[in-house]
Design a protein around this motif. Sequence first.
Motif, short mmCIF file in Angstrom:
data_model
loop_
_atom_site.label_atom_id
_atom_site.label_comp_id
_atom_site.label_asym_id
_atom_site.label_seq_id
_atom_site.Cartn_x
_atom_site.Cartn_y
_atom_site.Cartn_z
N SER A 763 1.01 5.12 -7.69
CA SER A 763 -0.05 4.10 -7.66
C SER A 763 0.21 3.10 -6.53
N GLN A 764 1.50 2.79 -6.31
CA GLN A 764 1.81 1.88 -5.21
C GLN A 764 1.43 2.50 -3.86
N ALA A 765 1.64 3.82 -3.76
CA ALA A 765 1.29 4.49 -2.49
C ALA A 765 -0.20 4.35 -2.22
N ILE A 766 -1.03 4.51 -3.27
CA ILE A 766 -2.48 4.35 -3.07
C ILE A 766 -2.78 2.91 -2.64
N HIS A 767 -2.14 1.96 -3.33
CA HIS A 767 -2.35 0.56 -3.04
C HIS A 767 -2.02 0.27 -1.56
N TYR A 768 -0.91 0.83 -1.10
CA TYR A 768 -0.49 0.57 0.29
C TYR A 768 -1.38 1.26 1.30
N ALA A 769 -1.91 2.43 0.93
CA ALA A 769 -2.85 3.08 1.86
C ALA A 769 -4.03 2.14 2.08
N ASN A 770 -4.47 1.49 1.01
CA ASN A 770 -5.56 0.51 1.14
C ASN A 770 -5.15 -0.67 2.01
N VAL A 835 -5.76 7.00 10.09
CA VAL A 835 -5.47 8.00 9.05
C VAL A 835 -4.12 8.65 9.34
N ARG A 836 -3.88 9.01 10.60
CA ARG A 836 -2.60 9.65 10.93
C ARG A 836 -1.44 8.73 10.64
N PHE A 837 -1.60 7.48 11.00
CA PHE A 837 -0.52 6.50 10.78
C PHE A 837 -0.22 6.38 9.29
N ILE A 838 -1.29 6.26 8.47
CA ILE A 838 -1.08 6.09 7.03
C ILE A 838 -0.48 7.36 6.43
N ASN A 839 -0.96 8.54 6.90
CA ASN A 839 -0.42 9.80 6.36
C ASN A 839 1.07 9.94 6.64
N ARG A 840 1.45 9.59 7.85
CA ARG A 840 2.88 9.67 8.18
C ARG A 840 3.69 8.80 7.22
N PHE A 841 3.16 7.60 7.00
CA PHE A 841 3.85 6.65 6.12
C PHE A 841 3.95 7.23 4.70
N VAL A 842 2.81 7.73 4.21
CA VAL A 842 2.77 8.25 2.85
C VAL A 842 3.75 9.41 2.68
N ASP A 843 3.75 10.32 3.67
CA ASP A 843 4.68 11.46 3.62
C ASP A 843 6.10 10.98 3.46
N LYS A 844 6.45 10.02 4.32
CA LYS A 844 7.86 9.60 4.35
C LYS A 844 8.26 8.97 3.02
N VAL A 845 7.47 7.97 2.59
CA VAL A 845 7.93 7.24 1.39
C VAL A 845 7.84 8.10 0.14
N CYS A 846 6.84 8.97 0.10
CA CYS A 846 6.71 9.75 -1.14
C CYS A 846 7.81 10.80 -1.25
N LEU A 859 -2.95 12.42 -2.41
CA LEU A 859 -2.95 11.25 -1.53
C LEU A 859 -3.56 11.59 -0.18
N HIS A 860 -3.13 12.76 0.35
CA HIS A 860 -3.64 13.16 1.68
C HIS A 860 -5.16 13.30 1.66
N VAL A 861 -5.68 13.72 0.53
CA VAL A 861 -7.14 13.85 0.44
C VAL A 861 -7.78 12.46 0.39
N MET A 862 -7.10 11.52 -0.31
CA MET A 862 -7.70 10.20 -0.50
C MET A 862 -7.72 9.34 0.76
N VAL A 863 -6.68 9.47 1.57
CA VAL A 863 -6.53 8.51 2.69
C VAL A 863 -7.77 8.47 3.59
N PRO A 864 -8.30 9.62 4.08
CA PRO A 864 -9.48 9.53 4.96
C PRO A 864 -10.64 8.84 4.27
N ASP A 865 -10.79 9.08 2.94
CA ASP A 865 -11.91 8.43 2.24
C ASP A 865 -11.71 6.91 2.21
N ILE A 866 -10.47 6.51 1.93
CA ILE A 866 -10.18 5.06 1.89
C ILE A 866 -10.56 4.43 3.22
N VAL A 867 -10.09 5.09 4.31
CA VAL A 867 -10.34 4.54 5.65
C VAL A 867 -11.85 4.47 5.92
N GLN A 868 -12.53 5.55 5.57
CA GLN A 868 -13.97 5.60 5.86
C GLN A 868 -14.71 4.51 5.10
#
Length: 1901
Positions: A763-770, A835-846, A859-868
Amino acid sequence: MARLADYFVLVAFGPHPRGSGEGQGQILQRFPEKDWEDNPFPQGIELFCQPSGWQLCPERNPPTFFVAVLTDINSERHYCACLTFWEPVEPSQEITHVEDATEREEEQDEGGQTHPLPTAPAPCAQLFAPKTLVLVSRLDHAEVFRNSLGLIYAIHVEGLNVCLENVIGNLLTCTVPLAGGSQLDSVEEGARTISLGAGDRQVIQTPLADSLPVSRCSVALLFRQLGITNVLSLFCAALTEHKVLFLSRSYQRLADACRGLLALLFPLRYSFTYVPILPAQLLEVLSTPTPFIIGVNAAFQAETQELLDVIVADLDGGTVSIPECVHIPSLPEPLQSQTHSVLSMVLDPELELADLAFPPPTTSTSSLKMQDKELRAVFLRLFAQLLQGYRWCLHVVRIHPEPVIRFHKAAFLGQRGLVEDDFLMKVLEGMAFAGFVSERGVPYRPTDLFDELVAHEVARIRADENYPQRVLRHVQELAEQLYKNENPYPAVAMHKVQRPGESSHLRRAPRPFPRLDEGTVQWIVDQAAAKMQGAPPAVKAEKRTTVPSGPPMTAILERGSGLHVNSARRLEVVRSCISYVFEGKMLEAKKLLPAVLRALKGRAARRCLAQELHLHVQQNRAVLDHQQFDFVVRMMNCCLQDCTSLDEHGIAAALLPLVTAFCRKLSPGVTQFAYSCVQEHVVWSTPQFWEAMFYGDVQTHIRALYLEPTEDRAPTQEVGEAPSQEDERSALDVASEQRRLWPTLSREKQQELVQKEESTVFSQAIHYANRMSYLLLPLDSSKSRLLRERAGLGDLESASNSLVTNSMAGSVAESYDTESGFEDAETCDVAGAVVRFINRFVDKVCTESGVTSDHLKGLHVMVPDIVQMHIETLEAVQRESRRLPPIQKPKLLRPRLLPGEECVLDGLRVYLLPDGREEGAGGSAGGPALLPAEGAVFLTTYRVIFTGMPTDPLVGEQVVVRSFPVAALTKEKRISVQTPVDQLLQDGLQLRSCTFQLLKMAFDEEVGSDSAELFRKQLHKLRYPPDVRATFAFTLGSAHTPGRPPRVTKDKGPSLRTLSRNLVKNAKKTIGRQHVTRKKYNPPSWEHRGQPPPEDQEDEISVSEELEPSTLTPSSALKPSDRMTMSSLVERACCRDYQRLGLGTLSSSLSRAKSEPFRISPVNRMYAICRSYPGLLIVPQSVQDNALQRVSRCYRQNRFPVVCWRSGRSKAVLLRSGGLHGKGVVGLFKAQNAPSPGQSQADSSSLEQEKYLQAVVSSMPRYADASGRNTLSGFSSAHMGSHVPSPRARVTTLSNPMAASASRRTAPRGKWGSVRTSGRSSGLGADVGSRLAGRDALAPPQANGGPPDPGFLRPQRAALYILGDKAQLKGVRPDPLQQWELVPIEVFEARQVKASFKKLLKACVPGCPAVEPSPVSFLRSLEDSEWLIQIHKLLQVSVLVVELLDSGSSVLVGLEDGWDITTQVVSLVQLLSDPFYRTLEGFRLLVEKEWLSFGHRFSHRGAHTLAGQSSGFTPVFLQFLDCVHQVHLQFPMEFEFSQFYLKFLGYHHVSRRFRTFLLDSDYERIELGLLYEEKGERRGQLPCRSVWEYVDRLSKRTPVFYNYMYAPEDTEVLRPYSNVSNLKVWDFYTEETLAEGPPYDWELAQGPPEPPEEERSDGGAPQSRRRVVWPCYDSCPRTQPDAISRLLEELQRLETELGRPTERWKDTWDRVKAAQRLEGRPDGRGTPSSLLVSTAPHHRRSLGVYLQEGPVGSTLSLSLDSDQSSGSTASGSRQAARRSTSTLYSQFQTAESENRSYEGTLYKKGAFMKPWKARWFVLDKTKHQLRYYDHRVDTDCKGIIDLAEVEAVAPGTPTMGAPKTVDEKAFFDVKTTRRVYNFCAQDVPSAQQWVDRIQSCLSDA
């Protein structure tokens, strides 16, 4: 329990299979033969048994022992103990081996490796082969291994009756307790006694703690071998991951050194390549790119030479060599020095006592083993200090199933205050530290000594810092613990092991080492294994506890405690500003804001801001109005701007929750959050920041997960505050507790906890993607600022074209964009990057925190939607935010422009930033912070102007103006700076000018980069026009428009015809100008008498067509065109001066008057001989014109010697020329033989030159013989014969003229510097010649053989001194017979002037504020510039020449090309020698003659055009003015002009406002038609083209150029002091006036206009006339003029009030002086007419007005006592003052009629909202005024319009309330600098007449 030994191996020598000379190791036997399951047999043991290679030996060596270390693939270390002994080789084996070897050697003719095998052995030679016994173990018990192998060897050698198989079997089955295990309860278990069954006994002591390394004596030995500094270097190198290589001849020492270094690194573990003993065959390992610690035998040192990045420690030699390319960061201070001193106390205790008078008898030194532990203790303390508080920076990311711990590096460094520290940074980034965190970060584990130390002892360590004995005691306590760890049971009985007898290896062994029976050994091993089968497995049953965290961290060094003493006050300011903002008191907040922004530079204030804002968020005050929002955002931006990417733990982290909380409503449903306004900071784009933040938040949530609900009282803690409740446990404590309970939980419970934790992280990862999308997506998504580099301005080529794009082109471009989907692609690109920046971050921390792969995919599916989604909301926000009314920016202040000056680029909004000058920014001088100021920069045809207001609202409504002429720009560079208000990084420009101004500007964000680029381009275009005709002086008021292409650049050699045409065109107008008649003309004031009428009165000259006969008109002997040329040349300044000096006239027939020694030669009238000389030149009477052509060839630029001045007293002349060509006089002097009869042209010109110089000498009167014959005539005729040896000149060298001149302070005539000089001593001083040559020479006989001339004061003086460059006159031999003397002097070159000026500019106007501003730094940079040294040299040489001239010798100055330094020297000499040049008129003449006519290259040196851009600015003329300024300071009463006059010329010679200082010579000026301009065509008042014209005009209105102290002594020769200590820095370089810009454009610098009479409100309280005068803002001389100027102004005011015509200040001043003179007469003592101003009493008797410059103002006392003024009493001066005022006033007549030039009635429109009124107007030409009265008979004047302020008179239009009956054309307007007056006459003719009268009055001025 663990096995003591895993394998026993027997390795023997065997031949090499590929037949190289060396042998190789062969494993004969190994036990057990099967590999252990838990520990396979290590490969490559054979290499390590003999690291130097397997070789046979001619004699039997003693056995050796060492322990090699092998590391397996699981990074487990295996210790291989090797005991090697030598056995004789069996004959058959030996021979075959030798034969093989010899054969193979013959085959390899390139030579294989050399080896010690004898190639042809003698049959009797016995060889020995090595054999090695190896024990392989995972335990490090070196001593036990040595004893055990020794025992086996002893049994074999001594032939004991013991079965070897049993011993080896026992050795392999022996078990020892594990370190730190629970079995160590009993002594028997802990100290295990073993016996191998050979009557031996050994005690194995197991270390108490497994984690502490065992070092034995290795650390102490390392320090003994290398010393403290070297070991510290190696320690830092190993920690910062450098490559370390040890060299030694001993393998045991190599192993010990490596072991010692590793022991020092504890608690960190070395995780790179570690090979204490590297075999020779593996040396290529050394070139590995990874770090390592390796030991190599010193025999292979040569192979290590070419390693470039390896630190080599030579243990035998005690040296550590560090390659140049390797930088080892050292420990942070003060730890480095503390560690060093403690180490020396441990190693060398006697050092402390070495200086004692009575040293104690003995000092107890520790044993080596104990010293070893003490040294380790020092390093243990060091690590405790370095890593203190590290546990507070650990983030618990997961607790179950395994703890995941992360270290927050930035927080650690920041809180320790070591962000900048190189060493700690590298350590924390290293692998060893990562291992440290994963191993020691775990909250629940066994603890050791280090944990205790870092948690509990740090306070003690800090307290002990200053007490060496306490430190030593602590070190010894720690050492005790370390020693006890290695030797827990010292009391247990010692070893008993059989050793071989002495020199047993030399005895002939009975047999080789036997082959052992595998079966027996295997059987023993199996037996033991079966026994162990039943025993429980060996587990480390550790005591696990919660690791103590210790106190929170503190900074290593309390830095900057003194800097923020008033930090409490600053925090108060921050708090109150924020509370004002939230209470809506915006005005109060605005006042405080600048102070807050300044305070936010400090860390405490930034923390405070975050805390305060946090409180407001908690109180639900997050929705702000627009103004509040702006304030909050500005403060946040200011906070963040200083954040480096490492400072994120502090401020950015605290602000992150806030930027997503504060918001403002833009419209219903659209809210803008603060994050959209704070994105411009580096910190948001650093992944490390986000990781640290993420882990921090995860830790908070995980902690909350396990805390009981009761405990979870304050989930949101205040930022940066310690937990408030006692029972509130840290996350580590919680984790520790959970780890303890984990084994007790059921399987289901465990699963549940793991799932809970995992979903928390998810849940924190989603929060941080936002969160990340908030801060990374820009408001305007078409330009992502963060993820692209800031684009420079350089690539905007289209900047200039963008202005001409018409609407069609624009619309086409627009449609193209939309069709191609181009814009869309842009936004996608930004989105993609985010999106690339956030994905890299998500990959690493998760992955690090164990999120399941399903979740990760989600998460990878969600990030582009969040950004959009976020992009869509932002679009709405952006749309709405554009509709907001823009922030009220101050309105742009328009600058005042000169008449004719036009704006090229309108104001660009900029901030003017403070540069290094302190006054403007408040600085240490106090005063308001005028800068930074907010305003605009304007570019006009003449200047770059900044106008604006200070950003600090407390400074008040002051206008700040800074400007300089475009032509003065010397350097322009782009900079990137922070705007003072929003603290955003903006592009800026820094413009530096040679008028000592600096504009350091940051463009406002509304200024696009293309506008800024356009500004630069236009500036460049104006600064370097293609042609001089495009400069402001030409375009001003002329028809030439910049748009028209300039004429083709002038042809280098125009025909005489074109030249004559130019001259003829002007001839009619200029001929006979001095003798024309005037229609009406007031008699000239005294300063104008005896000179042609000033040019501004020449409009009414009637030029008669027929030429008037005059002495100057050349006769018909000349061709007509020549005649015209001549007449115009005669006009020039040169000619006027020559006549004044009596240097020659143009007689009517041009026949030479024989009495005159010199004549004016028109030889250069067509500029054919020398382009850069004037048309008329003074040459000796005896020289023919045609000879001059030849003479000129000997000189550079054809500048042959011409006379430019003659002393009226000694009749010596001053000549100037260019430097000599090699073939000239110098070549002649160097030649030893006379020229041969067949002379070449060069020789003939040399002879001409020789004759020319003789002519000069002979034309000096005192060299005429008594018999009337020329002294040199006989000599010169004799010289014509080729047989006479060539005469050579005497050469004197200017060795140290300054020392000599200092020895003679009083000159025979003239005065040495300063007003205080009392005397004229009549005594003769030492001779100048001897001062020159540094010796006294005998008086030479005269050239004609007569005795020395008795009438000549200094008999040995040469007639002519030639000053030349030292370089040219090298090797010239002196000859006493000659009448001239060469004086080689060393002067600087133009390029040195240029370089020196650059440094001077930087010193006076530094580009950025100094780190610690102090006068010393200014003086240092001033000294570095060497500017004053050059001034000193110039004055020195000039004084020297003055002396020579004064003593009667002539001087020829011929330095460089004759137009730079020559001009400086020659002008200074004339100024010092001739009082005329110290008047206004004389100085003008001097500059026109020496600088303009003699061709100083103003355009070239000032880089006026594009062609000169590369050469840069070289201020030769400015340097001359500086010299004059220095003389002026020393002789203030000798100059008619003021210091302001010099500054004025200094400013305008580069400004290109006037044409005077343009172009490089008269020739170029004539070509452009500048010299003789058409007059009489002007109508109205045109701007002045000449600077002299302007000075004349201005002088009539104001005495600004006049020096009231002027009281010359007519015969005065000045000799200023030239030592650097006597020179002052010219205030022209340092002062500035921000109120109005430079004060040298007088029209612009008139200050604010006073309201006209009628508009002033009457009545009311009297207003104070006082005003505050700020340095650097107001012009002090103008606000506080000297007393005389004040009196003259007062007189004018009183006269005006009385309605009398005011007269010119000069007339008043002359009359006052005359009155003084008359009053002085009755005493009977004639006194010099002088008005004396002085700062110190001196002996000059005079009547004077004494001006005492006090600190407050000027007190004036007019003293009329004719005795010494010092004697006059106060009462006397009071009476005198009364008397003098009565005299002054008796001068003025009351009759006004004669001053009424024209009068009549006019209607005048009153001020705003006032009606039209009829008034009686009087036009007064004398006073230059238009006065008006109520009626004709009225004597009380109602108002005055000063015509000096009138800019234009134009036809007007009737306005409201105008008289109805009058014709429209009867209206006219008079526009002044202050306002526009509307007039109306009775009818059209009278209106026309008024306009004409006023116009004619204006043109008269």
